[in-house]
Design an enzyme around this catalytic site. Structure first.
Site, PDB file in Angstrom:
ATOM      1  N   GLY A   1       0.954  -1.144  -0.012  1.00 47.00           N
ATOM      2  CA  GLY A   1       0.132   0.087  -0.048  1.00 47.00           C
ATOM      3  C   GLY A   1       0.863   1.249  -0.069  1.00 47.00           C
TER       4      GLY A   1
ATOM      5  N   GLY B   1      -5.758  -9.300  -4.845  1.00 49.18           N
ATOM      6  CA  GLY B   1      -4.417  -9.138  -5.557  1.00 49.18           C
ATOM      7  C   GLY B   1      -3.578 -10.193  -5.386  1.00 49.18           C
TER       8      GLY B   1
ATOM      9  CB  ILE C   1      -1.660  -9.808  -0.328  1.00 51.92           C
ATOM     10  CG1 ILE C   1      -0.365  -9.079  -0.126  1.00 51.92           C
ATOM     11  CG2 ILE C   1      -2.151 -10.258   1.126  1.00 51.92           C
ATOM     12  CD1 ILE C   1      -0.320  -8.118   0.704  1.00 51.92           C
TER      13      ILE C   1
ATOM     14  NE  ARG D   1      -9.853  -0.151  -8.136  1.00 50.67           N
ATOM     15  CZ  ARG D   1      -8.825   0.330  -8.362  1.00 50.67           C
ATOM     16  NH1 ARG D   1      -8.667   0.726  -9.655  1.00 50.67           N
ATOM     17  NH2 ARG D   1      -8.286   0.699  -7.264  1.00 50.67           N
TER      18      ARG D   1
ATOM     19  NE  ARG E   1      -7.913 -10.842 -11.321  1.00 54.79           N
ATOM     20  CZ  ARG E   1      -7.853 -10.270 -10.065  1.00 54.79           C
ATOM     21  NH1 ARG E   1      -8.887  -9.108  -9.924  1.00 54.79           N
ATOM     22  NH2 ARG E   1      -7.240 -10.792  -9.272  1.00 54.79           N
TER      23      ARG E   1
ATOM     24  NE  ARG F   1      -1.550   0.558   4.788  1.00 49.85           N
ATOM     25  CZ  ARG F   1      -0.890  -0.287   4.488  1.00 49.85           C
ATOM     26  NH1 ARG F   1      -0.928  -1.677   4.922  1.00 49.85           N
ATOM     27  NH2 ARG F   1       0.146  -0.302   3.778  1.00 49.85           N
TER      28      ARG F   1
ATOM     29  CG  ASP G   1      -1.204  -7.254  11.377  1.00 48.11           C
ATOM     30  OD1 ASP G   1      -0.529  -7.356  12.296  1.00 48.11           O
ATOM     31  OD2 ASP G   1      -0.464  -6.836  10.323  1.00 48.11           O
TER      32      ASP G   1
ATOM     33  CG  HIS H   1       0.678  -2.579  10.446  1.00 47.62           C
ATOM     34  ND1 HIS H   1       0.039  -1.517  10.003  1.00 47.62           N
ATOM     35  CD2 HIS H   1       0.937  -3.302   9.496  1.00 47.62           C
ATOM     36  CE1 HIS H   1      -0.017  -1.427   8.627  1.00 47.62           C
ATOM     37  NE2 HIS H   1       0.473  -2.467   8.189  1.00 47.62           N
TER      38      HIS H   1
ATOM     39  N   GLY I   1       2.306  -7.758   9.768  1.00 47.99           N
ATOM     40  CA  GLY I   1       1.857  -8.649   8.475  1.00 47.99           C
ATOM     41  C   GLY I   1       3.112  -8.772   7.619  1.00 47.99           C
TER      42      GLY I   1
END
Length: 320
Positions: free
Chosen positions: A80, A154, A156, A177, A180, A236, A259, A283, A285
């Site tokens: 990110g 994605g 991850i 998003r 597919r 996030r 996390d 946090h 990860g």
């Protein structure tokens, strides 16, 4: 080669690790080491390629950017880049911001699985029982036969599904998003979430923080999750409405393994610390033993491309 302020004509790279640690770096570039400390290794105006330090506080990451008047590449070591995007408009025209897609796949996916298993099998409860010297047996849910929904499919998200494969899940559903086809099956658009949430036993958040995903997990999202479902966030904190999540946790209807939080770091006394059914990690990860070798490979590859004036990987946006 290390750099000083002697005015070398060779392109200058700021690295968050000593250059001698990374084998195979191009010898046509100069290198300076900066890990986010108070003193800069050179005049920032001399920097052509800025590899951003891997620190949780965004302030050191963005501090030198305003003075980097000739920088051509800003390379993050995070997937990110929401903490860097506001600075893009101040970069020289044509400068590119690259993320670290792929760098944290293994480590973050591993933690997502660990949080899921620990929460379902009540590992925190067993630790507390051990601290109290108590033998607390009982029935706990398994990951086997559960339906898992991955929000943010994605690299991850795909890595998380790879690690779920041996656990005999009833179903893994993918959301990104836009729709597919992926190697393991269809990926649904975010717009399909209202119809998908009621069937999920575990919802794993692995999406980037964007204007579309900020506050995505709000009261309506959580209300559609089934009773007893588990929310796992390795993305996030601001993707989740903390107040809405606390209401569901306090009611005992949902559980969570986080996390990342909003706010972050989570301050002492915040109600999330003591909310029922929640497991919190600070946090972590990305930062594991898997980080450094993958970060070195990414930087070596990008700098080789940069030295050859070849197209860079993972370009997010270019300054106009």
């Amino acid at each position: 080669m290390s750099a000083d302020d002697s005015g070398s004509a060779r392109p200058l790279v700021w690295l968050p690790f000593p250059a001698e640690r990374i084998e195979g770096l191009p010898d046509t570039l100069d290198y300076a080491f900066w890990d986010g400390g108070p003193d800069y290794p050179t005049d920032p105006a001399r920097c052509d390629f800025y590899a951003v330090p891997y620190v949780t506080d965004p302030e050191p990451c963005t501090r030198p950017l305003a003075a980097m008047t000739r920088v051509r590449v800003v390379q993050a070591l995070t997937a990110g880049v929401d903490h860097l995007l506001p600075a893009v408009e101040h970069l020289p025209k044509g400068a590119v911001l690259c993320n670290a897609r792929g760098l944290h796949d293994a480590s973050t996916a591993e933690l997502a699985l660990a949080l899921t298993l620990a929460s379902l099998r009540d590992i925190p409860g067993f630790v507390r029982a051990q601290d109290a010297g108590e033998w607390r047996q009982g029935f706990r849910p398994a990951l086997a036969d559960k339906s898992v929904l991955i929000v943010g499919y994605g690299s991850i998200g795909s890595a998380i599904e790879d690690r779920l494969a041996p656990f005999e899940c009833a179903r893994v559903t993918r959301v990104a998003r836009s729709a597919r086809e992926a190697a393991r099956g269809p990926v649904h658009p975010i717009a399909a979430l209202p119809g998908l949430l009621p069937d999920a036993d575990v919802v794993v958040l692995a999406a980037p923080l964007t204007e579309e995903t900020r506050g995505l997990v709000n009261a309506g999202f959580l209300a559609r999750m089934k009773d007893g479902a588990l929310l796992v966030n390795v993305a996030r904190g601001p993707i989740v409405d903390t107040k809405a999540l606390l209401a569901e946790l306090d009611a005992g209807r949902l559980r969570a393994a986080l996390d990342v939080t909003d706010p972050e770091p989570l301050p002492p006394g915040h109600p999330l610390w003591s909310a029922p059914g929640v497991l919190i990690t600070p946090h972590v990860g990305g930062p594991s033993s898997a980080f450094l070798p993958r970060a070195e490979r990414l930087l070596r590859d990008q700098l080789t491309r940069f030295a050859l004036d070849a197209p860079l990987q993972n370009v997010v946006v270019a300054a106009r």
